[in-house]
Every structure is written in C-alpha cells, then in structure tokens.
Scaffold this motif. Structure first.
Motif, PDB file in Angstrom:
ATOM      1  N   PHE A 122      10.803 -33.721  -8.636  1.00 46.33           N
ATOM      2  CA  PHE A 122       9.911 -32.603  -8.954  1.00 46.33           C
ATOM      3  C   PHE A 122       8.587 -33.159  -9.450  1.00 46.33           C
ATOM      4  O   PHE A 122       8.497 -34.286  -9.943  1.00 46.33           O
ATOM      5  CB  PHE A 122      10.524 -31.674 -10.011  1.00 46.33           C
ATOM      6  N   ASP A 180       9.077 -28.518  -6.513  1.00 43.60           N
ATOM      7  CA  ASP A 180       9.831 -29.478  -5.719  1.00 43.60           C
ATOM      8  C   ASP A 180       8.876 -30.409  -4.968  1.00 43.60           C
ATOM      9  O   ASP A 180       7.894 -29.956  -4.382  1.00 43.60           O
ATOM     10  CB  ASP A 180      10.736 -28.742  -4.719  1.00 43.60           C
ATOM     11  N   TYR A 198      15.970 -29.139  -2.223  1.00 44.05           N
ATOM     12  CA  TYR A 198      15.467 -28.871  -3.562  1.00 44.05           C
ATOM     13  C   TYR A 198      15.782 -30.042  -4.478  1.00 44.05           C
ATOM     14  O   TYR A 198      16.936 -30.353  -4.768  1.00 44.05           O
ATOM     15  CB  TYR A 198      16.096 -27.584  -4.108  1.00 44.05           C
ATOM     16  N   GLY A 199      14.738 -30.725  -4.915  1.00 43.83           N
ATOM     17  CA  GLY A 199      14.880 -31.847  -5.826  1.00 43.83           C
ATOM     18  C   GLY A 199      15.219 -33.159  -5.161  1.00 43.83           C
ATOM     19  O   GLY A 199      15.351 -34.167  -5.848  1.00 43.83           O
TER      20      GLY A 199
END
Length: 849
Positions: free
Chosen positions: A596, A607, A624-625
């Motif tokens: 992030f 993200d 995500y991430g």
C-alpha cells in the motif's frame, strides 16, 4: 441414484432421510443381515415420513449438469436449477485481459468480445459459452489512391492523403492545375486518374513550337518574335529591328494586349499574312465570347437553348445556355451550388455564375472585365480614339482608356471625402497646401488623413494656457491635475505653478503614521520582532497589540508555563490514519504496510499496483495489497514466483506428440518431417508423403515411368522383349510365331508389369498378389510358379483354385530392399496350354520415416 422405495429384484433400493441404500441379494455371506436391516428401515420410513406432503422430495432427483452456465436460477416447480445465461470463464493470463476489458471476475457472456495487444487481437466468447477463442485482426488495406501514409509506432499504417499520380508527380484530391500548355487537369475528390480537358482560353493555333521541335525547352510557347516570322519574307531593305521577347498569354482577359502587340510587330514583318492571322484569331475569340454571352442571356430569359444550324459557334451558344439553365434551376430549388466541381470548364464556371448571381447581376459569366468590340484594323501610322469619339461600349461605372487600335474599360473607383483618385489609387487631399481649409489668420493649418486641424499661432509659457480671447491665463494645477501631490501632502496653487506641504499626524500607542502620512496604521510587533513571546510560541498580531499562542500540535502547560507536544495518535486512536499512526513533534505521520501507499490526503492508504514496475517476466495481475504472476501458454512459473520458464513439451509429454520428430520452441513445440520426400500434414503432427510423380519433381527420363514410394520414387523402364509389341504402358503382347517354331509358341502370350510397395517387417506369410484368367470358362485350369528373381526365397506361389493363383511374402524383410520377380501362369483351356508372364517390381520401404 435411488428413486423412491424399490423392492424389485435384483436389488432393493429405498430412500432414507435424503440418502440412498442399496441391497444386493446375490451378494456373499457378509450380507446375510442386510435384508433384515432393510425391512426395519422401511418400517421406520412408513411410521415417520421424513418429507412433508406439501413439499416435493428432491433428495433422489438427478439434476443434469449446467455446462458453461454463468448465471443460474431455481425452477419454480422443480428441484433442478435452470441456466439464465451462458458464457466463458477466463483462466490464467486471460483473466487479466478480461478484467481490464471490464468483465467482472473474468466472466464473459456468450457472444461478447474484447480486444488485446493494442486492438490487433479480438478475443470472444462463442455462442453457448466454453473456452475463450482469440483471433488476430490484420491491418486494413490502404485505399488504392493513397499518395501519403502515416505509420504509428503501435498501430496499423494509415492513409494521410489521397490523390492522383501523373508522370511521377503526386497531386492532392479535389485540386485543379495545368500539366501542360493549353490543358487543365483535375484530380477527383476520391483520387485516382486525372480528368483533363483543353483550356478554352488558350489558343493552340498560336502555339508554333511543340514538344518535338522546341529548340529552347519552352513547350508550346513563343520565345522570340523572329521564330514567328521565320517562314515569311522579310523586308527587302534587310534592316531588322531588335528582337522583341514574346510569350504566349493563355487567358482571354489579356487578348486585347496580345492583339496590340501582334499588330505592332506586324509593322516590321510580313504584314499581310501576320495581319490575317491576328484578325482571324481575335475575331474568332470575340465571336465565341459573344455567342456564349447570348446563350447565358437566353437561359436567364427562359428561352430554349437551340442555336441556328448555320451558326459556326452553335456549340458555344448551347453549352453556355444549358449550363446556365442548370445553375438557375438548382438555385430556384434552394439547393447548393457545389455541383460545379463535377462539371468541366467552362460549363462549371457558367453553372456557378448563374447559380450564385442574382437575376441580371452579371451579363458576362466568363469574363469579369468588359472587352472592347472588334474594330477596323489600323493602318500603319494611324490611330483610332474610341473614347474621344464616344464610340466605345463602356458602362456608366467604367472609364474608357484608349489603346492603339482599340480601347479598354476600367472600373471607376469613387474615393471617400478628403481623398481623390490619382493613378487609379485614392490618395489623401492636402487641404493646407490646396488652401481649401477654414482656419483663421490666428491659426495654423495642419493636414490629417482625410481632413485637417487648426492650431493657434500664439504660444504660452509653462503653467499658462490660452483662453477663448487668445490671452494667457494661469493654470490651477491643484484642480486640473488628478493627483498633483501625494496622499500625505496638501496642494497649494501658485502663479504658473503649485507646491505641496506635508501634513502632521499624531497616533496612539501600538499605531504609527502611514507612509503617506494620511492615517494611523497598526504596528505589527510580531513582524518587527518587538514582542515578548517565548520559545515554541507563535506571535499573533492584534490591532494595537499582540498575543502569544502555542504552535499547532502543541498545548500550553500552565504549571511549567511552556508549550508541550500533543500526541495525536493517543488522543485520537484509529481516527487519524487508516493503518499506522506515528507521532512527530507538533504533528503526526501516517504510514502504510507493504503493498500500500499513502494517499494524497496523507491519511488513507491506497493499493499499490506492483505490476507497473513489471515484477513478472510475463503476465502480472494486481490484487489488493499484493500481486500475482502468471505465465502464458507453453511456460510454467518457476519457484521464485516471478520468472516464466519455457516448457519442453517434447521431453515432458507422455506419448508421442509428433509422428516423426518433436522440436521444442520457445513457448511451444513443432513437429518436423524428414528433409526429403515428406511434408508436414494439415494437423501439424503427421508427415505426408510427397508424390514426386504427381508433382513432377522426379528426374525420370521421358522413356521411363515414375513410380511413387513412401518418401521417395523409382524410375522404371518397361521395355518389351524381341518379338513382342507394346500395347500399353504396362502390357507387351507376343507377335505372330513362324510355322513349326516350338520355342515361340511356348513363350508367354502376354507380359504384364506390376509394382508393389511393402513395409519392412511385414507379417509373414502374407498374400501380396493374385493372378488368374479373365474371363473364366468351365474346364479352365492353371499352373502358377515364380520363374525368376526369387533366389533368396522371400516369395512363394500357390494355386488357390483351378483358375486363381497367388504370390506370398514368405520371409520377413527387415531392411529396405527392391525385388524384381517373374510369375508365370500357364492356362490349360480346351486341351491347349497358354503361358502368361507377370513381372513384379516389389519395393520394401522402411516402416519408419
């Protein structure tokens, strides 16, 4: 599946609480207690039914699978679901492309498609769903009339301009131009071939020098006047004037000037012949112009475009009349006049003139300047003045200008007030020089553009000005000037000048006089540094005073009289930062975990698209991430989870991918065939034999016969022995025998050639050839034997019945080998023996390529 309660042989089946139980009465001893257990469970089912009577029992229903279904819905009166929509599910690297194309979760409905690789490849989901199929889309063909292209770095070649190509030169579409003397060409809007037509204003009869005999490279133009008169007799005196340059003028608007020049030249050369040529050309041009004007006038008057049959210029009359009539019709219907570009000259020009001009606005649609009427040709040394004798035809708004032997009509230009016409140009009138001004004796006249100005002769010194009576009086600068003094001073008028006096201003504590001395302004102790705020405090200026405050992020400690730091992370836990909060002096700082990055607001975390940094060797999908690396087909992801390695399909695949040889290539594999005699089949795996005999790639002579083999060919010579004649490519028949020639009569009546192709290691014994008479008659009997070529004992001959014999492969042949054996069949028919010979070419080829 078990459906309901079943007590029918050979099995017992019933439903039990949504499950299924099967009993096999033919089982072994271990199933002796099974029937009792089955009956007990059936009794329990009758006493305690598991399913409500109002709801259907779906436990025993076998629902068919829904293939390629991406959206399901339960049936209203059944136990199975129905498919509402079919589609495709993107897998592997295709999931990344589907997601970027806007298909959520990598699901593409049937019949829809998306583009990848800069739009060069279209991937679509077929009707009925299934796997995604992609096809390459080639660049579209350029238009045939493209003369200039544009080649982008990541796209297809595009056409930037269309036009025409003529003699190696490029011309843009929609333009007209001269390509040679007396010829106008137009390139159509869609490009292609030039549309050329003669220039009506160019007289080809004056073009004496052509492409074939031009001595100085000026095609179709006069260069020096002696070239025109070279074929005529010069004056007997022999005195020649200086050469006068003469160029051909192709426009009719200059016809009068050319006529004058030619006439002036005729005085010094062959007068009668030259004069005849000039008179003929000038009169012909004038008649054509006059007949065209008459045709336009007839169209405007609504008359029919019919000319007198005896009129030598009937074509000019009808063309001008018809083209003008079309333009008038288009204008009456309210349509545009753009159709003129599709008409040739001069029709297009006349059409546009009549379509755009109002009734009677233009009486000469082809020429904008009135031409002089033809007059009697002048004699040497004479001058005819049509302007002075008022025999010209100029209009009221035109001015007659006399020329040698003719006249010109020039448009009169009216000049505005204060200007006069001079040499055809409006020039300013100097009223002061011409004494046409109205200034008095005490004033001086000054000329201006189109007018004049009067200025007084009397001059006053500085500080004074003239009044209405011509006297010098004092100027009150304090009232006439907008700001004679600064804001802090007072203005005092004096004779011929003025003076400024400073004002005195007293201010209270915390204030001081402004720079202009007009008002009291606040003293900023914070900016001047005269405050008494301590370290870590901020000075706040107030009207007439100041205040000491703590800096942002600090609070005042009344006990210690100092400003201390505020720990915002403790005071507002979980409210300042989305992930991690770190206290700093006077503030705080937010940070984010791996994967992030801090947003622009400094508080939230966004993200990070790690794929922008190209961490994967091939395909990268951001999550995500984090991120995930994928490999294309033909590659596998190595243990580092970043690098894609080529899969060696040839060594890792169980079984044979190729019939002959598998060759690994980057990301895939390909099958190869032997270098000679084979080509790759359409399936890409097998090898197809090349029929050299069919394709004509053999080297057999004209007298030989080509026979194709697997991977090769043979050149065979079928020659008939002595006393035999060749009746076909493979048959020889015996000719007549002499009387009492036993050897000839015992020789074969017919010799036939055959070719056989067998593989090595063919299973033996095996029948390879049959022979027998045709037709067969009752009482026929044959004897068959191999008479030559079977030294190795590889073959044998057998009699199958009284009229059929066969040849067998007796021994297994392990290596490629060629045989030539003679098989003789003797036919006993009606007490007479007749011999027939079959010569067999047997080629044993390898069963491997």
């Amino acid at each position: 599946m078990c459906k309901g309660l079943c007590l029918v042989e050979p099995c017992v089946c019933f439903s039990f609480f949504g499950g299924g139980f099967y009993y096999n009465p033919k089982g072994g001893p271990e199933n002796l207690w099974e029937p009792l257990i089955t009956l007990l469970r059936c009794a329990l089912l009758l006493l305690f039914p598991p399913v409500s009577l109002s709801q259907r029992d779906c436990s025993s229903v076998d629902c068919p699978p829904l293939e390629n279904c991406i959206k399901e819905a339960p049936e209203s009166d059944g136990c199975c679901a129905s498919c509402l929509q079919k589609g495709c599910r993107c897998e592997g690297y295709q999931r990344y492309d589907c997601t970027r194309a806007g298909f959520k979760n990598g699901i593409v409905p049937e019949g829809q498609s998306y583009f990848v690789d800069y739009g060069s490849t279209e991937c679509s989901c077929p009707v009925g769903g299934g796997p995604i199929s992609c096809r390459y889309i080639g660049c579209p063909d350029l238009p045939p009339n493209c003369i200039e292209t544009l080649e982008p770095e990541d796209g297809c070649q595009q056409c930037e301009r269309i036009g025409c190509v003529h003699r190696g030169e490029k011309y843009e579409a929609g333009h007209s131009f001269h390509v040679e003397a007396c010829r106008i060409c137009h390139c159509p809007d869609e490009g292609g071939k030039l549309m050329c037509y003669p220039d009506p204003d160019c007289d080809p009869q004056l073009t004496l020098i052509t492409d074939d005999n031009a001595p100085n490279g000026r095609d179709g133009f006069f260069t020096r006047f002696d070239q025109l008169s070279a074929s005529y007799n010069r004056p007997s005196s022999g005195n020649l004037p200086h050469f006068i340059p003469l160029f051909f003028f192709p426009f009719i608007s200059l016809r009068v000037n050319v006529t004058i020049f030619l006439l002036s030249a005729c005085f010094n050369y062959a007068w009668s012949l030259c004069l005849s040529v000039v008179e003929q050309q000038c009169c012909l041009s004038h008649v054509k112009e006059s007949r065209c004007d008459s045709g336009v006038a007839a169209a405007r008057a609504g008359r029919a475009c019919e000319a007198d049959g005896n009129d030598s210029c009937a074509d000019e009359y009808q063309v001008c009349c018809s083209c003008c009539a079309i333009g008038l019709l288009i204008r009456s219907e309210g349509q545009g006049c753009n159709a003129h570009k599709y008409l040739s000259y001069p029709c297009g020009h006349i059409f546009l003139s009549c379509c755009e001009d109002e009734e009677g606005q233009s009486q000469s649609p082809l020429w904008t300047q009135e031409k002089s009427r033809p007059t009697a040709l002048p004699r040497p040394g004479s001058n005819v003045d049509e302007c002075q004798g008022n025999t010209h035809s100029c209009r009221p708004n035109q001015r007659c200008v006399n020329t040698p032997g003719s006249f010109l009509c020039e448009l009169q230009v009216r000049c505005p007030v204060g200007y006069q016409m001079k040499n055809g140009v409006c020039q300013d009138i100097d009223e002061c020089i011409g004494n046409t001004h109205s200034c008095g004796e005490s004033s001086v006249c000054q000329n201006t553009a189109g007018s004049f100005r009067c200025s007084s002769k009397l001059k006053c010194v500085s500080g004074f000005t003239l009044d209405s009576h011509g006297n010098c009086i004092d100027i009150n600068e304090c009232s006439s000037l907008s700001e004679p003094c600064t804001a802090g001073s007072a203005c005092i008028n004096t004779v011929g000048s003025y003076t400024c006096r400073q004002k005195i201003l007293m201010c209270n504590e915390g204030y001081h006089s402004s720079a202009d001395g007009t008002k009291c302004v606040d003293t900023d102790e914070c900016q001047m540094g005269t405050h008494r705020c301590g370290a870590g405090q901020i000075c706040r200026n107030l009207p007439g005073s100041y205040r000491c405050d703590c800096q942002t992020g600090y609070q005042y400690d009344a006990f210690r009289k100092v400003c201390t730091d505020i720990n915002e992370c403790w005071r507002f836990p979980g409210r300042l930062c989305a992930q991690t909060c770190e206290n700093t002096k006077g503030s705080y700082r937010c940070s984010c975990t791996t994967g992030f990055s801090l947003a622009l607001d400094g508080n939230n975390c966004e993200d990070v698209n790690e794929c922008d940094g190209s961490p994967c060797s091939q395909e990268c999908v951001n999550i995500y991430g984090s991120y995930q690396c994928y490999c294309r087909e033909g590659y596998y992801l190595k243990e580092d989870r970043h690098t894609c390695e080529d899969i060696d399909e040839c060594s890792q695949t169980i079984g044979n991918l190729c019939v002959f040889q598998c060759v690994n290539v980057v990301g895939s594999y390909r099958c190869s065939c032997p270098p000679h005699g084979y080509v790759t089949a359409a399936n890409g795996r097998s090898c197809k034999d090349i029929d050299e005999c069919m394709t004509g790639s053999h080297n057999c002579s004209f007298s030989q016969t080509c026979y194709n083999l697997q991977g090769s060919f043979k050149c065979l010579s079928f020659d008939c022995p002595q006393n035999y004649k060749k009746v076909s490519d493979t048959h020889c028949e015996r000719m007549g025998c002499p009387p009492n020639s036993i050897d000839c009569q015992n020789s074969p009546l017919r010799i036939t050639y055959h070719q056989l192709n067998l593989k090595t290691n063919t299973i033996t014994p095996g029948q390879i050839f049959r022979i027998g008479p045709s037709p067969v008659y009752s009482g026929d009997n044959i004897v068959i034997s191999i008479v030559k070529g079977n030294e190795g004992g590889y073959f044998s001959a057998r009699k199958l019945n009284s009229f059929t014999g066969a040849v067998y492969l007796q021994r297994k042949v392990g290596d490629p080998k060629d045989f030539l054996i003679d098989v003789e069949m003797k036919l006993l028919r009606k007490g007479t023996f007749t011999s027939f010979l079959s010569r067999l070419y047997i080629f044993i080829t390898s069963n491997k390529m």
